[in-house]
Design an enzyme around this catalytic site. Structure first.
Site, PDB file in Angstrom:
ATOM      1  N   THR A 134      -2.764  61.740  35.535  1.00  0.00           N
ATOM      2  CA  THR A 134      -2.491  61.957  36.957  1.00  0.00           C
ATOM      3  C   THR A 134      -1.330  61.083  37.441  1.00  0.00           C
ATOM      4  O   THR A 134      -1.061  60.020  36.843  1.00  0.00           O
ATOM      5  CB  THR A 134      -3.756  61.598  37.768  1.00  0.00           C
ATOM      6  OG1 THR A 134      -3.422  61.441  39.135  1.00  0.00           O
ATOM      7  CG2 THR A 134      -4.389  60.298  37.291  1.00  0.00           C
ATOM      8  N   ASP A 135      -0.699  61.495  38.528  1.00  0.00           N
ATOM      9  CA  ASP A 135       0.354  60.648  39.126  1.00  0.00           C
ATOM     10  C   ASP A 135      -0.240  59.401  39.788  1.00  0.00           C
ATOM     11  O   ASP A 135       0.479  58.462  40.106  1.00  0.00           O
ATOM     12  CB  ASP A 135       1.184  61.447  40.140  1.00  0.00           C
ATOM     13  CG  ASP A 135       0.381  62.008  41.299  1.00  0.00           C
ATOM     14  OD1 ASP A 135      -0.862  61.861  41.304  1.00  0.00           O
ATOM     15  OD2 ASP A 135       0.995  62.597  42.219  1.00  0.00           O
ATOM     16  N   GLU A 136      -1.580  59.386  39.977  1.00  0.00           N
ATOM     17  CA  GLU A 136      -2.188  58.266  40.715  1.00  0.00           C
ATOM     18  C   GLU A 136      -2.089  56.953  39.950  1.00  0.00           C
ATOM     19  O   GLU A 136      -2.238  55.881  40.529  1.00  0.00           O
ATOM     20  CB  GLU A 136      -3.640  58.610  41.082  1.00  0.00           C
ATOM     21  CG  GLU A 136      -3.704  59.904  41.866  1.00  0.00           C
ATOM     22  CD  GLU A 136      -5.030  60.193  42.566  1.00  0.00           C
ATOM     23  OE1 GLU A 136      -5.795  59.251  42.822  1.00  0.00           O
ATOM     24  OE2 GLU A 136      -5.271  61.381  42.867  1.00  0.00           O
ATOM     25  N   TYR A 160     -10.735  55.101  39.982  1.00  0.00           N
ATOM     26  CA  TYR A 160     -10.354  56.335  39.275  1.00  0.00           C
ATOM     27  C   TYR A 160      -8.999  56.156  38.590  1.00  0.00           C
ATOM     28  O   TYR A 160      -8.863  56.357  37.371  1.00  0.00           O
ATOM     29  CB  TYR A 160     -10.305  57.522  40.254  1.00  0.00           C
ATOM     30  CG  TYR A 160      -9.557  58.731  39.709  1.00  0.00           C
ATOM     31  CD1 TYR A 160     -10.013  59.415  38.583  1.00  0.00           C
ATOM     32  CD2 TYR A 160      -8.383  59.192  40.325  1.00  0.00           C
ATOM     33  CE1 TYR A 160      -9.319  60.520  38.071  1.00  0.00           C
ATOM     34  CE2 TYR A 160      -7.687  60.291  39.826  1.00  0.00           C
ATOM     35  CZ  TYR A 160      -8.157  60.946  38.697  1.00  0.00           C
ATOM     36  OH  TYR A 160      -7.472  62.025  38.202  1.00  0.00           O
ATOM     37  N   LYS A 164      -7.931  56.045  34.576  1.00  0.00           N
ATOM     38  CA  LYS A 164      -6.973  56.986  33.963  1.00  0.00           C
ATOM     39  C   LYS A 164      -5.800  56.211  33.343  1.00  0.00           C
ATOM     40  O   LYS A 164      -5.332  56.541  32.255  1.00  0.00           O
ATOM     41  CB  LYS A 164      -6.450  57.986  35.003  1.00  0.00           C
ATOM     42  CG  LYS A 164      -7.468  58.999  35.499  1.00  0.00           C
ATOM     43  CD  LYS A 164      -7.976  59.949  34.430  1.00  0.00           C
ATOM     44  CE  LYS A 164      -6.935  60.933  33.946  1.00  0.00           C
ATOM     45  NZ  LYS A 164      -7.550  61.943  33.025  1.00  0.00           N
TER      46      LYS A 164
HETATM   47  P1  NAD Z   1     -13.062  68.249  37.416  1.00  0.00           P
HETATM   48  O1  NAD Z   1     -13.832  67.079  37.945  1.00  0.00           O
HETATM   49  O2  NAD Z   1     -13.021  69.514  38.190  1.00  0.00           O
HETATM   50  O3  NAD Z   1     -13.584  68.625  35.948  1.00  0.00           O
HETATM   51  C1  NAD Z   1     -13.866  67.657  34.989  1.00  0.00           C
HETATM   52  C2  NAD Z   1     -14.641  68.334  33.854  1.00  0.00           C
HETATM   53  O4  NAD Z   1     -14.921  67.329  32.859  1.00  0.00           O
HETATM   54  C3  NAD Z   1     -15.985  68.916  34.283  1.00  0.00           C
HETATM   55  O5  NAD Z   1     -16.147  70.203  33.737  1.00  0.00           O
HETATM   56  C4  NAD Z   1     -17.001  67.943  33.711  1.00  0.00           C
HETATM   57  O6  NAD Z   1     -18.250  68.558  33.392  1.00  0.00           O
HETATM   58  C5  NAD Z   1     -16.285  67.447  32.463  1.00  0.00           C
HETATM   59  N1  NAD Z   1     -16.758  66.127  32.037  1.00  0.00           N
HETATM   60  C6  NAD Z   1     -16.917  65.020  32.819  1.00  0.00           C
HETATM   61  N2  NAD Z   1     -17.396  64.007  32.073  1.00  0.00           N
HETATM   62  C7  NAD Z   1     -17.522  64.481  30.803  1.00  0.00           C
HETATM   63  C8  NAD Z   1     -17.945  63.888  29.578  1.00  0.00           C
HETATM   64  N3  NAD Z   1     -18.364  62.613  29.510  1.00  0.00           N
HETATM   65  N4  NAD Z   1     -17.935  64.643  28.451  1.00  0.00           N
HETATM   66  C9  NAD Z   1     -17.511  65.947  28.501  1.00  0.00           C
HETATM   67  N5  NAD Z   1     -17.130  66.555  29.628  1.00  0.00           N
HETATM   68  C10 NAD Z   1     -17.121  65.822  30.781  1.00  0.00           C
HETATM   69  O7  NAD Z   1     -11.601  67.675  37.161  1.00  0.00           O
HETATM   70  P2  NAD Z   1     -10.176  68.387  37.330  1.00  0.00           P
HETATM   71  O8  NAD Z   1      -9.742  68.239  38.730  1.00  0.00           O
HETATM   72  O9  NAD Z   1     -10.205  69.721  36.703  1.00  0.00           O
HETATM   73  O10 NAD Z   1      -9.265  67.403  36.457  1.00  0.00           O
HETATM   74  C11 NAD Z   1      -9.106  67.621  35.054  1.00  0.00           C
HETATM   75  C12 NAD Z   1      -8.196  66.553  34.492  1.00  0.00           C
HETATM   76  O11 NAD Z   1      -6.925  66.600  35.133  1.00  0.00           O
HETATM   77  C13 NAD Z   1      -8.717  65.136  34.685  1.00  0.00           C
HETATM   78  O12 NAD Z   1      -8.439  64.396  33.527  1.00  0.00           O
HETATM   79  C14 NAD Z   1      -7.926  64.615  35.878  1.00  0.00           C
HETATM   80  O13 NAD Z   1      -7.774  63.209  35.814  1.00  0.00           O
HETATM   81  C15 NAD Z   1      -6.604  65.335  35.685  1.00  0.00           C
HETATM   82  N6  NAD Z   1      -5.831  65.595  36.915  1.00  0.00           N
HETATM   83  C16 NAD Z   1      -6.428  66.192  37.990  1.00  0.00           C
HETATM   84  C17 NAD Z   1      -5.662  66.468  39.117  1.00  0.00           C
HETATM   85  C18 NAD Z   1      -6.272  67.168  40.313  1.00  0.00           C
HETATM   86  O14 NAD Z   1      -5.593  67.306  41.343  1.00  0.00           O
HETATM   87  N7  NAD Z   1      -7.474  67.678  40.249  1.00  0.00           N
HETATM   88  C19 NAD Z   1      -4.304  66.119  39.166  1.00  0.00           C
HETATM   89  C20 NAD Z   1      -3.734  65.495  38.031  1.00  0.00           C
HETATM   90  C21 NAD Z   1      -4.510  65.251  36.904  1.00  0.00           C
HETATM   91  P1  TYD Z   2      -8.498  64.396  47.468  1.00  0.00           P
HETATM   92  O1  TYD Z   2      -8.551  65.877  47.486  1.00  0.00           O
HETATM   93  O2  TYD Z   2      -9.774  63.616  47.330  1.00  0.00           O
HETATM   94  O3  TYD Z   2      -7.457  63.984  46.333  1.00  0.00           O
HETATM   95  P2  TYD Z   2      -6.816  62.513  45.971  1.00  0.00           P
HETATM   96  O4  TYD Z   2      -7.579  61.466  46.657  1.00  0.00           O
HETATM   97  O5  TYD Z   2      -7.002  62.468  44.488  1.00  0.00           O
HETATM   98  O6  TYD Z   2      -5.382  62.586  46.399  1.00  0.00           O
HETATM   99  O7  TYD Z   2      -7.804  63.901  48.809  1.00  0.00           O
HETATM  100  C1  TYD Z   2      -6.504  64.352  49.190  1.00  0.00           C
HETATM  101  C2  TYD Z   2      -6.092  63.582  50.439  1.00  0.00           C
HETATM  102  O8  TYD Z   2      -6.960  63.957  51.517  1.00  0.00           O
HETATM  103  C3  TYD Z   2      -6.247  62.075  50.286  1.00  0.00           C
HETATM  104  O9  TYD Z   2      -5.180  61.436  51.000  1.00  0.00           O
HETATM  105  C4  TYD Z   2      -7.564  61.763  50.964  1.00  0.00           C
HETATM  106  C5  TYD Z   2      -7.663  62.823  52.055  1.00  0.00           C
HETATM  107  N1  TYD Z   2      -9.028  63.275  52.392  1.00  0.00           N
HETATM  108  C6  TYD Z   2      -9.463  63.271  53.726  1.00  0.00           C
HETATM  109  O10 TYD Z   2      -8.720  62.874  54.655  1.00  0.00           O
HETATM  110  N2  TYD Z   2     -10.737  63.695  53.994  1.00  0.00           N
HETATM  111  C7  TYD Z   2     -11.592  64.127  53.021  1.00  0.00           C
HETATM  112  O11 TYD Z   2     -12.758  64.494  53.329  1.00  0.00           O
HETATM  113  C8  TYD Z   2     -11.129  64.153  51.665  1.00  0.00           C
HETATM  114  C9  TYD Z   2     -12.022  64.617  50.545  1.00  0.00           C
HETATM  115  C10 TYD Z   2      -9.838  63.724  51.391  1.00  0.00           C
END
Ligand code: NAD
Ligand code: TYD
Length: 354
Positions: A134-136, A160, A164
């Protein structure tokens, strides 16, 4: 790379993982796709209903932290490529329960790395371990027009992003120490169908529909850089096949939004699609206490990916948001099931309790 591949996709029942599984299963019928997922609260096999019968698709319910099981999976399916997405992914949960994040994101990634190293035994030709990050991990930017690049120093602030960042370091260490053929990508915030409704966009769409308050953290001035999830999956496809070993690519769509402005777009779109006067639901906006350690701004520079591998987002944000809002409004049963937890008891019957 060989034509026939056995690819392990971890976290394939989650939000982004399900889009990656769908893309690989349908685009590469010659590959075997093994989706390995623990099915935590965030994993939902209903996300994959349209591909679960495909001949080249296998589901394995397992925890990535279970190292012996990972060795078995590598051996049984002769895994030669890994796309690792399994993780705990929600910042607010990491503030309440950081241990689970360290366990899955750090120890789980290490367990997979060690399983890959031991299974491949140095025969790395045609192998690939692709870690999705992630970019975080880069921390927070100011409102100064700068971007995160691939060389920005890591500076994570939440449990988090710290977990990562730690996993990214382990992945690179396995290349530098053992020669494991790794690649890492850092992507901005994703949005689109099948995202668990604890994250901003699906949570707010659902709340607007049901006239529930919209909890905006702080003043709503934080900025996030949003990418449509299918474009992330397309980038993963390109990088898995063409990315340079040991390299890092940032993925993003140059699409920054202040939270409050994005929320107003969501309100207008939901109102319009439900036949309400546009903006009628703005009264639901409720400013609440800010998230602890809330990063001010994320913005990704994905120039390297465009220049070197030719990837660009396919969707304009307006189009992506319209599709996304429509999807959640048309899939109320999916939302109701995940918010009630019903999907868990259904799949527990099939795959056992977790
Ligand atoms: P998500 O929370 O929707 O899905 C995570 C999946 O991992 C779930 O299906 C869960 O059951 C599985 N999982 C969790 N713990 C596990 C374990 N111990 N063993 C096996 N499976 C397990 O997450 P997402 O939003 O789809 O993110 C997927 C990946 O992309 C993550 O690594 C996250 O850090 C990265 N990512 C997410 C975003 C975003 O905006 N959502 C952006 C950049 C990177
Ligand atoms: P989120 O979807 O949790 O992603 P991330 O924290 O990984 O960027 O949140 C996106 C943005 O929205 C973040 O700045 C936090 C804000 N946010 C709210 O203001 N209210 C909410 O209920 C949630 C879930 C997020």
């Amino acid at each position: 790379m060989p034509n026939k591949r056995n690819i392990l996709i971890t976290g394939g029942a989650g939000f982004i993982g399900s889009h990656v599984v769908r893309l690989f299963v349908t685009k590469y019928p010659e590959y075997r796709i093994v989706n390995l997922d623990k099915l935590t609260y965030a994993g939902n096999l209903a996300n994959l209903k349209d591909v679960e019968q495909a001949e080249n698709y296998t589901f394995v319910k397992a925890d990535i932290c279970d190292f012996e099981r990972m060795l078995e999976v590598f051996r049984d399916y002769r895994i030669d490529g890994v796309i690792h997405l399994a993780a705990e992914s929600h910042v607010d949960r990491s503030i309440k329960d950081p241990f689970t994040f360290a366990r899955t994101n750090v120890m789980g990634t290490l367990s997979l790395l060690q399983a890959a190293k031991m299974s491949w035994e140095g025969a790395y030709e045609g192998k690939r371990f692709y870690h999705i990050s992630t970019d975080e991990v880069y921390g927070a930017l100011d409102f100064d027009g700068t971007f995160f690049t691939e060389t920005t120093k890591y500076d994570p602030h939440s449990p988090y992003s710290a977990s990562k960042a730690s996993s990214d370091h382990f992945v690179r260490a396995f290349h530098d120490t053992f020669g494991l053929p790794v690649v890492v990508t850092n992507c901005s915030n994703n949005y689109g169908p099948y995202q668990f409704p604890e994250k901003l966009i699906p949570l707010f769409i659902n709340n607007i529909r049901h006239n529930k308050p919209l909890p905006v953290y702080g003043k709503g001035e934080n900025v996030r850089d949003w990418l449509y999830v299918v474009d992330h999956a397309r980038a993963i496809d390109v990088i898995f096949h063409q990315g340079k070993v040991a390299d890092t690519y940032n993925i993003g769509g140059f699409n920054e939004w202040k939270n409050i402005d994005l929320i107003k777009v969501l309100i207008r779109t939901v109102d319009r699609l439900l036949g309400r006067p546009e903006g009628a639901s703005e009264h639901l906006i409720t400013y609440v206490t800010d998230r602890a350690g809330h990063d001010l701004r994320y913005a990704i520079d994905s120039t390297k990916l465009k220049k070197e591998l030719g990837w660009e987002p396919s969707l304009q944000f307006e189009e992506g948001i319209e599709k996304t809002v429509k999807w959640y409004l048309d899939n109320q049963t999916w939302l109701d099931n995940v918010t009630s937890g019903d999907y868990q008891s259904y799949y527990e019957k099939m795959y056992g309790s977790r």
